[in-house]
Design a protein around this motif. Structure first.
Motif, mmCIF file in Angstrom:
data_model
loop_
_atom_site.group_PDB
_atom_site.id
_atom_site.type_symbol
_atom_site.label_atom_id
_atom_site.label_comp_id
_atom_site.label_asym_id
_atom_site.label_seq_id
_atom_site.Cartn_x
_atom_site.Cartn_y
_atom_site.Cartn_z
ATOM 1 N N UNK A 137 2.708 -13.518 12.617
ATOM 2 C CA UNK A 137 1.746 -14.335 13.353
ATOM 3 C C UNK A 137 2.048 -14.309 14.857
ATOM 4 N N UNK A 138 3.329 -14.455 15.215
ATOM 5 C CA UNK A 138 3.689 -14.423 16.629
ATOM 6 C C UNK A 138 3.552 -13.018 17.207
ATOM 7 N N UNK A 139 3.762 -11.996 16.375
ATOM 8 C CA UNK A 139 3.498 -10.624 16.823
ATOM 9 C C UNK A 139 2.019 -10.463 17.154
ATOM 10 N N UNK A 140 1.153 -11.105 16.361
ATOM 11 C CA UNK A 140 -0.277 -11.077 16.642
ATOM 12 C C UNK A 140 -0.603 -11.704 17.978
ATOM 13 N N UNK A 141 0.142 -12.763 18.362
ATOM 14 C CA UNK A 141 -0.054 -13.387 19.674
ATOM 15 C C UNK A 141 0.367 -12.418 20.774
ATOM 16 N N UNK A 142 1.514 -11.757 20.569
ATOM 17 C CA UNK A 142 2.003 -10.775 21.543
ATOM 18 C C UNK A 142 0.984 -9.650 21.724
ATOM 19 N N UNK A 143 0.414 -9.188 20.605
ATOM 20 C CA UNK A 143 -0.546 -8.070 20.643
ATOM 21 C C UNK A 143 -1.980 -8.523 20.883
ATOM 22 N N UNK A 144 -2.193 -9.840 20.905
ATOM 23 C CA UNK A 144 -3.533 -10.409 21.033
ATOM 24 C C UNK A 144 -4.462 -9.914 19.919
ATOM 25 N N UNK A 145 -3.922 -9.893 18.702
ATOM 26 C CA UNK A 145 -4.716 -9.439 17.556
ATOM 27 C C UNK A 145 -5.174 -10.596 16.669
ATOM 28 N N UNK A 146 -4.429 -11.705 16.646
ATOM 29 C CA UNK A 146 -4.826 -12.953 15.988
ATOM 30 C C UNK A 146 -5.366 -12.743 14.568
ATOM 31 N N UNK A 147 -4.568 -12.107 13.722
ATOM 32 C CA UNK A 147 -4.960 -11.909 12.334
ATOM 33 C C UNK A 147 -4.666 -13.155 11.512
ATOM 34 N N UNK A 148 -5.332 -13.325 10.363
ATOM 35 C CA UNK A 148 -4.956 -14.416 9.454
ATOM 36 C C UNK A 148 -3.490 -14.278 9.033
ATOM 37 N N UNK A 149 -2.908 -15.357 8.506
ATOM 38 C CA UNK A 149 -1.537 -15.284 8.008
ATOM 39 C C UNK A 149 -1.430 -14.163 6.980
ATOM 40 N N UNK A 150 -0.410 -13.332 7.154
ATOM 41 C CA UNK A 150 -0.221 -12.170 6.287
ATOM 42 C C UNK A 150 0.848 -12.454 5.226
ATOM 43 N N UNK A 151 0.746 -11.799 4.069
ATOM 44 C CA UNK A 151 1.822 -11.934 3.069
ATOM 45 C C UNK A 151 3.156 -11.501 3.671
ATOM 46 N N UNK A 152 4.262 -12.032 3.156
ATOM 47 C CA UNK A 152 5.573 -11.642 3.701
ATOM 48 C C UNK A 152 5.869 -10.169 3.456
ATOM 49 N N UNK A 153 6.742 -9.608 4.271
ATOM 50 C CA UNK A 153 7.100 -8.201 4.170
ATOM 51 C C UNK A 153 8.573 -8.008 4.497
ATOM 52 N N UNK A 154 9.165 -6.971 3.942
ATOM 53 C CA UNK A 154 10.541 -6.613 4.320
ATOM 54 C C UNK A 154 10.552 -5.390 5.233
ATOM 55 N N UNK A 155 9.377 -5.103 5.817
ATOM 56 C CA UNK A 155 9.231 -3.913 6.666
ATOM 57 C C UNK A 155 8.998 -4.267 8.138
ATOM 58 N N UNK A 156 9.427 -5.444 8.560
ATOM 59 C CA UNK A 156 9.175 -5.855 9.940
ATOM 60 C C UNK A 156 9.693 -4.850 10.966
ATOM 61 N N UNK A 157 10.870 -4.307 10.717
ATOM 62 C CA UNK A 157 11.469 -3.393 11.693
ATOM 63 C C UNK A 157 10.615 -2.148 11.907
ATOM 64 N N UNK A 158 9.796 -1.805 10.910
ATOM 65 C CA UNK A 158 8.907 -0.651 11.038
ATOM 66 C C UNK A 158 7.556 -1.030 11.646
ATOM 67 N N UNK A 159 7.338 -2.339 11.818
ATOM 68 C CA UNK A 159 6.034 -2.816 12.290
ATOM 69 C C UNK A 159 6.065 -3.127 13.776
ATOM 70 N N UNK A 160 7.149 -3.770 14.240
ATOM 71 C CA UNK A 160 7.186 -4.122 15.663
ATOM 72 C C UNK A 160 8.166 -3.247 16.428
ATOM 73 N N UNK A 161 7.878 -3.091 17.720
ATOM 74 C CA UNK A 161 8.780 -2.367 18.609
ATOM 75 C C UNK A 161 9.912 -3.300 19.034
#
Length: 335
Positions: free
Chosen positions: A244-268
């Protein structure tokens, strides 16, 4: 040690992936009912505009809806963004609710618009002067809710003499100074802006002037709280919040997403730093871990109340997290 420590809940009424806006509002009510049963002190709803992932723009309507579907918990705003509204309109709305639901209403007030500047202009076309008149607007509301003999020609009906408790919200030192000068309780938004928390709390306490509303400083801090069966589960569940906070950083504002163990592959690395900078005072872990985090936090800040925000995708896990937080705090203060 005191025998009771109040904890409360804040809800931004987020949409979850795959659910409708109506379902999000139903979830808001059901969470209020759940924390009421657990013995939470208050349940606040935040005002945001033009945010496709949040359903909290008509905050007063959601507060009324929550009051109608609960029995005893205090319900309020965390907050009403005062630059968007004429104080008289706020006084009339909250005065009406206080008449319908006596002694169950709080009014938390923020000085930011709760949106971007273009949307703020659409809300209140006054060149954004409301940000600079925040203190005067609060004084006007205090007067509106006060006794009949203090009123002038313009007054809220209903609203006069309802004495609705007012809280000053802040995410920087500006509002801390104002809350102290007015002798009002102060609520700090560490759930998204913890950077100036320590400085703001210290300033508020140092500058506090007793008033007819409060005889000594009263500090509430909003924190992200995510408790799982284990530290690993809590970390996994917290990925929804980080997305959710990554969405704020990217200004994408998506609905709450299911949890993931792949965060390191998603954000820089830079996005990770920026997103985590907004959540670095969160309580995340098992009950035992959060107990240690809570004790360390109180050792340092000794606040009067904590208001928990919980971005957890699975509703049952969210309910369990709020239940665990109450259990942890009650255990600490019964020892």
């Amino acid at each position: 040690m005191q025998s009771h420590f109040p904890i409360s809940a804040l809800n931004l009424v987020p949409l979850r992936k795959g659910e409708s806006e109506q379902e999000a509002i139903q979830n808001m009510v059901q969470l209020a009912q759940h924390v009421e049963k657990l013995g939470y002190e208050r349940y606040w709803i935040a005002e945001h505009h033009n945010a496709p992932n949040l359903v909290s723009s008509a905050t007063a309507l959601l507060i009324q809806h929550t009051l109608e579907h609960t029995d005893s918990i205090m319900v309020g705003s965390g907050g009403i963004m005062l630059p968007n509204h004429a104080p008289l309109v706020v006084a009339e709305q909250f005065g009406t609710m206080a008449t319908m639901f006596p002694n169950r209403l709080n009014l938390g007030l923020g000085r930011a618009p709760g949106t971007d500047m273009m949307t703020a202009s659409a809300l209140r076309r006054d060149s954004h002067k409301g940000v600079y008149t925040f203190g005067d607007d609060i004084k006007q509301l205090l007067k509106y809710f006060g006794p009949e003999e203090d009123q002038s020609y313009v007054r809220p009906y209903p609203g006069v003499d309802t004495n609705i408790p007012i809280y000053v919200l802040g995410s920087s030192t500006d509002s801390a100074h104002l809350a102290a000068r007015l002798g009002l309780p102060y609520v700090f938004a560490a759930h998204f802006a913890p950077q100036q928390m320590a400085q703001a709390i210290e300033m508020y306490r140092d500058l506090f002037e007793p008033s007819e509303y409060l005889d000594k400083p009263r500090v509430t801090v909003c924190l992200n709280v995510i408790i799982g069966e284990t530290d690993e589960e809590a970390t996994y569940l917290s990925s929804t919040m980080h997305l959710m906070f990554l969405g704020i950083v990217r200004n994408s504002r998506l609905p709450l997403q299911p949890p993931t163990d792949q965060l390191e592959n998603i954000w820089s690395p830079q996005e990770k730093y920026m997103a985590q900078d907004k959540t670095n005072t969160s309580f995340i872990g098992s009950e035992e871990t959060v107990k240690k985090q809570f004790l360390a936090f109180q050792e340092k800040y000794n606040v009067d109340e904590i208001m928990a925000v919980s971005y957890i995708y699975d509703l049952d896990k969210q309910y369990k997290s709020f239940e665990s937080f109450k259990k942890v705090v009650d255990e600490i203060y019964s020892e």
